[in-house]
Design an enzyme around this catalytic site. Structure first.
Site, PDB file in Angstrom:
ATOM      1  N   SER A 141       0.956  -1.086  -0.140  1.00  0.00           N
ATOM      2  CA  SER A 141       0.003   0.108  -0.087  1.00  0.00           C
ATOM      3  C   SER A 141       0.801   1.280   0.105  1.00  0.00           C
ATOM      4  O   SER A 141       2.006   1.333   0.332  1.00  0.00           O
ATOM      5  CB  SER A 141      -0.939   0.020   1.327  1.00  0.00           C
ATOM      6  N   TYR A 166      -2.575  -0.089  10.069  1.00  0.00           N
ATOM      7  CA  TYR A 166      -2.663  -0.851   8.690  1.00  0.00           C
ATOM      8  C   TYR A 166      -1.159  -0.576   7.624  1.00  0.00           C
ATOM      9  O   TYR A 166      -0.840  -1.601   7.133  1.00  0.00           O
ATOM     10  CB  TYR A 166      -3.764  -0.065   7.861  1.00  0.00           C
TER      11      TYR A 166
END
Length: 355
Positions: A141, A166
């Protein structure tokens, strides 16, 4: 780079009831002949499960003759299930897209991220170790860049300062993959996705959530007083990048000490065109009116509120995707207006809001 022909291969796509995964499987249906494709997804209720069900239904209707496609309802955190699947299918290529997504949700529900993004990915790596694969491709990501001030973000930059759990789990995936590439000579490629959007996307993403709220007459909050910039990347561009990367695995070779040089790579997939959030909202509004989702006389100004930055957010994401262009001849091309137009048209068709 090791060239891989996807025809007649056995491919595992994890999380393929999800946004990117379902689009990838659709593309593989078109591009491959004689392939066996296994889709595993736990169908969790992080967002509306009916949307996931509709994606699965679409995959069943699009499945071509001669394609052996199987959906498995299960969790990659279930080690016994993953081992069983690898033992049964002997996958050639694995694309790991299953993950607990979302930055803000990781602040209130950390357990989900540890189970899916760390334990789940570890199970995939262990299975690839014991059932060797030609290539493991996995979703990282843009959030791994954290609060980096230097833009555009390059894969050569340090990424040691995540600002959300995350992001930390995604960085850990890259570290795990490097370790397994080095120890067990497993070709792995991580893909740092930049703000993916498009039809049938995730309802927790800003463009989708904004649309839902505007339709209900609610006020949308624009963080950092509209001064955030995001490198929005249309889902078809993401899928094009994934398919190309699947076909080019890092080459296995040994160093001077006779031990493997890790067949490991990481790429950004982003448009390289960061858009200001206020501009993004204005384009979204125009396209929602154009598609007939919102009335022509909708008062946008009355439904906008500029608010401070939220915990876990970053002010700018901006991809340096030169390496992807160099190695795979691809740079995302779909403009934000073109992509949001496709989303607005899909939204009108799927939900058919009556004005």
């Amino acid at each position: 780079m090791e060239k891989i022909d996807l025809n007649n291969k056995t491919i595992l796509v994890t999380g393929a009831a999800g946004f990117i995964g379902s689009n990838l499987v659709k593309r593989l249906f078109k591009d491959t002949e004689g392939a066996t494709i296994v889709n595993i997804d736990n169908m969790n209720d992080y967002y509306d499960v009916s949307l996931k069900e509709s994606r699965l239904k679409e995959l069943e209707t699009l499945k071509p003759e001669g394609c052996n496609y199987t959906f498995v309802r299960g969790d990659i955190a279930d080690k016994a299930l993953i081992d069983k699947l690898f033992d049964e299918y002997h996958f050639d290529i694995v694309v790991n897209l299953a993950a607990q997504a979302g930055v803000r949700y990781s602040i209130t529900n950390p357990d989900a991220y540890i189970m899916s993004n760390m334990i789940g990915f570890y199970n995939i790596l262990e299975a690839c170790r014991h059932n060797p694969v030609a290539h493991l491709v996995y979703a990282s990501s843009s959030s791994v860049y954290g609060g980096n001030k230097k833009v555009p973000f390059s894969t050569d930059d340090r990424v040691d300062n995540p600002v959300s759990l995350y992001a930390a789990t995604k960085k850990s995936n890259e570290l795990f993959a490097h370790c397994y590439s080095k120890l067990y000579n497993i070709p792995t490629t991580g893909l740092r996705f930049f703000t993916v959007y498009g039809p049938a996307g995730r309802p927790d993403m800003a463009y989708f959530g904004f649309t839902n709220k505007l339709l209900k007459g609610e006020t949308i909050q624009i963080f950092n007083y509209g001064n955030c910039r995001r490198d929005f990347t249309f889902v078809d561009d993401i899928v094009e990048g994934v398919v190309r990367v699947m076909q080019g695995a890092p080459k296995r070779k040994n160093g001077e000490d006779g031990l493997p040089i890790p067949p490991y790579a990481v790429y950004n997939i982003g448009g390289g065109q960061p858009e200001n959030l206020l501009d993004f909202v204005n384009i979204l509004q125009e396209e929602l009116v154009r598609a007939g989702v919102l009335p022509k006389d909708f008062d946008f100004e009355a439904h906008k509120k500029l608010v401070p930055m939220q915990p876990g957010d970053v002010p700018t994401t901006y991809a340096d995707a030169e390496a992807l262009e160099r190695d795979f001849g691809f740079t995302p091309k779909i403009t934000l207006r073109e992509g949001l137009r496709k989303f607005a048209q899909w939204y009108k068709e799927y939900y058919n809001p009556a004005l």
